[in-house]
Design a protein around this motif. Structure first.
Motif, PDB file in Angstrom:
ATOM      1  N   GLN A 179      -5.966  -5.801  -3.929  1.00  0.00           N
ATOM      2  CA  GLN A 179      -7.307  -5.687  -3.845  1.00  0.00           C
ATOM      3  C   GLN A 179      -7.433  -4.290  -3.917  1.00  0.00           C
ATOM      4  N   CYS A 220       0.517  -1.258   0.115  1.00  0.00           N
ATOM      5  CA  CYS A 220      -0.372  -0.082  -0.610  1.00  0.00           C
ATOM      6  C   CYS A 220       0.951   1.247  -0.123  1.00  0.00           C
ATOM      7  N   LEU A 268      -2.765   0.011  -3.360  1.00  0.00           N
ATOM      8  CA  LEU A 268      -1.164  -1.763  -4.190  1.00  0.00           C
ATOM      9  C   LEU A 268      -1.384  -1.315  -4.648  1.00  0.00           C
ATOM     10  N   CYS A 302      -7.346  -0.982   0.452  1.00  0.00           N
ATOM     11  CA  CYS A 302      -6.462  -1.304   1.602  1.00  0.00           C
ATOM     12  C   CYS A 302      -6.763  -1.943   3.050  1.00  0.00           C
ATOM     13  N   ALA A 303      -6.767  -3.315   3.443  1.00  0.00           N
ATOM     14  CA  ALA A 303      -7.437  -3.391   4.676  1.00  0.00           C
ATOM     15  C   ALA A 303      -6.742  -2.941   6.164  1.00  0.00           C
ATOM     16  N   ASP A 304      -6.036  -2.642   5.849  1.00  0.00           N
ATOM     17  CA  ASP A 304      -5.276  -1.422   7.199  1.00  0.00           C
ATOM     18  C   ASP A 304      -6.356  -0.092   7.240  1.00  0.00           C
ATOM     19  N   SER A 325       1.669  -1.199   4.361  1.00  0.00           N
ATOM     20  CA  SER A 325       1.219  -2.149   4.732  1.00  0.00           C
ATOM     21  C   SER A 325       1.285  -3.113   3.501  1.00  0.00           C
ATOM     22  N   SER A 326       1.522  -5.220   3.290  1.00  0.00           N
ATOM     23  CA  SER A 326       2.003  -5.074   2.175  1.00  0.00           C
ATOM     24  C   SER A 326       0.900  -7.120   2.355  1.00  0.00           C
ATOM     25  N   SER A 327       0.463  -7.200   1.110  1.00  0.00           N
ATOM     26  CA  SER A 327      -0.709  -7.978   0.860  1.00  0.00           C
ATOM     27  C   SER A 327      -0.269  -8.849  -0.238  1.00  0.00           C
ATOM     28  N   HIS A 328      -0.576 -10.291  -0.255  1.00  0.00           N
ATOM     29  CA  HIS A 328       0.347 -11.436  -1.186  1.00  0.00           C
ATOM     30  C   HIS A 328      -0.874 -11.442  -2.180  1.00  0.00           C
ATOM     31  N   ARG A 329      -1.861 -10.570  -1.975  1.00  0.00           N
ATOM     32  CA  ARG A 329      -2.364 -10.552  -3.578  1.00  0.00           C
ATOM     33  C   ARG A 329      -3.189  -9.114  -3.807  1.00  0.00           C
TER      34      ARG A 329
END
Length: 454
Positions: A21, A10, A33, A24-26, A15-19
């Motif tokens: 989206q 992001c 992303l 951002c979830a955070d 923050s990081s994510s493996h897929r």
């Protein structure tokens, strides 16, 4: 060797994510992303100590340490905010809203140092060199021996800075435009900002050159990029103010070489940023006659008192209409609390009254010690009885109506005495300072009776 893998980072919060989206979830930001390269299994890997390592020299905590030598910038308000001057080898990060005057301030600092005989390099990644020169001419700094460059490659910048004598000050405007060829990604991404800042900070530590990084801010006021950026530098400065108002405040959010309890105050003028030795002059209104609905509050910025004027206006409405509550420069929730306390503890009814509250000069108050001054302005406006012109008002109000003590009251009183104020309305038990006569109030009703003459 660890296997390379793609992750999505992001650009707003890091923050990081493996897929991928959309949101951002955070931090809940949309479309932030960006795909970046990383390494998997880095936390599960163990160091192989068979090849040996370098032993670290341990020292005692009570070893003598010399205080860092500071370099005076020539601008007293700037030096005050950073703790007394620029520390060689330090890294500073200056953030602020667009157009607030970050580049103007740093160009003035660079010109002052260069004129004093220090080597200063100003690198602009957002503007061409001629644009910076035109700004310098408008500010009357055209003859300053500042070395200027327009570049975005960190490798090229460090190669240039390494030639000859290291500069005393390097200004990078801005870190979000820098690009390091050691890592993939466009300028401004989390990975690029982190990598570029790391290389520039390393150069500062190795060469003893002070490096100032200009940082963009997001819509919520935080510095754009990874949060680790603020941890990497020694000092984080926030340049605050409203573009529609004259004043600007330079505040230290973090400072490894000093405290974060000092501010520098500037006024934006036609010739650039001017120092304000007496900030209270910006926020006090000069008048000959007393006016109802106003109260003077001694605010505290770190250890620096600033006197501000709180203005209130009440408008009586016809029955059945819904009254408005508006506050500028003050928390609306706290205004509602004070109105409720005035109704419940003092018998004053605001049910059919519109209330408008304003802090003069565009100043923003967060100090709870301003509660009593707000209450005094409201009672004064409603009764059309003025607070004495030579009085300051301070105190925190509890829901019970009790007036609670404030922090650093002697410091506030001394500043008021310097500016000619002769009395103070304060919590009971407050001691006189600087010859000011103190009237103590144990509760909110006492303040209302004082203004209403009951």
């Amino acid at each position: 060797m660890a296997k390379p893998k793609k992750v999505y980072v992001c650009q707003a919060c890091g923050s990081s994510s493996h897929r991928w989206q959309g949101q951002c979830a955070d931090c809940a930001e949309w479309n932030t992303l960006v795909e970046e390269a990383t390494v998997t299994n880095i936390f599960s890997a163990k160091h192989d100590l068979s090849g040996g390592g370098r032993a670290i020299t341990l020292t005692s905590l009570d070893d003598e340490v010399a205080l860092p030598q500071r370099l005076a910038s020539g601008i007293a308000e700037f030096d005050r905010a950073i703790g007394g001057g620029i520390v060689p080898g330090s890294a500073m990060l200056v953030g602020g809203n667009p157009g607030i005057g970050k580049s103007t301030l740093l160009l003035q600092v660079a010109a002052k140092l260069a004129r004093a005989g220090s080597r200063v390099v100003y690198v602009s990644g957002e503007e061409a060199a001629n644009q910076v020169r035109l700004r310098a001419l408008r500010l009357g700094l055209g003859g300053s021996p500042v070395e200027l460059a327009a570049a975005t490659s960190v490798r090229d910048i460090l190669t240039t800075l390494s030639e000859g004598q290291p500069p005393a000050l390097v200004v990078i405007d801005s870190i979000q435009t820098m690009h390091s060829d050691l890592i993939e990604g466009a300028p401004g991404t989390v990975s690029q900002v982190r990598a570029s800042a790391q290389e520039l900070v390393r150069f500062a530590k190795q060469s003893s050159a002070a490096v100032v990084l200009v940082g963009h801010v997001t819509k919520d006021g935080s510095i754009a990029g990874p949060r680790v950026l603020e941890h990497m530098v020694d000092t984080v400065l926030s340049f605050e103010g409203e573009r529609s108002h004259q004043y600007r405040i330079l505040r230290a959010v973090k400072n490894r070489f000093g405290g974060t309890d000092e501010i520098g105050v500037f006024a934006m003028e036609e010739g650039g940023l001017a120092e304000v030795a007496n900030p209270s002059s910006l926020f006090l209104t000069s008048r000959d006659d007393a006016v109802s609905g106003t109260a003077i509050f001694p605010a505290l910025e770190g250890t620096r008192p600033v006197l501000v004027e709180i203005q209130a206006l009440t408008v009586r409405l016809a029955s059945g209409a819904t009254p408005r509550r508006a506050a500028v420069g003050w928390d609306s929730g706290r205004l509602a609390m004070i109105l409720a306390a005035l109704e419940a503890r003092c018998g004053l009814s605001f049910a059919t009254v519109e209330v408008y509250l304003n802090v003069a000069g565009g100043y923003r108050l967060t100090d709870p010690a301003a509660d009593l001054a707000v209450a005094a302005a409201l009672v004064s406006a409603m009764s059309e009885r003025s607070v004495p012109q030579d009085a300051i008002v301070m105190g925190e109000i509890a829901l019970s109506g009790e007036v609670r003590p404030v922090a650093h009251a002697p410091l506030r009183l001394k500043e008021a005495a310097k500016l000619g104020f002769g009395q103070a309305w304060a919590p009971i038990g407050s001691k006189s300072e600087g010859g000011i006569k103190v009237a103590g109030f144990a509760n909110l009703r006492g303040l209302a009776d004082q203004i209403l003459g009951r």
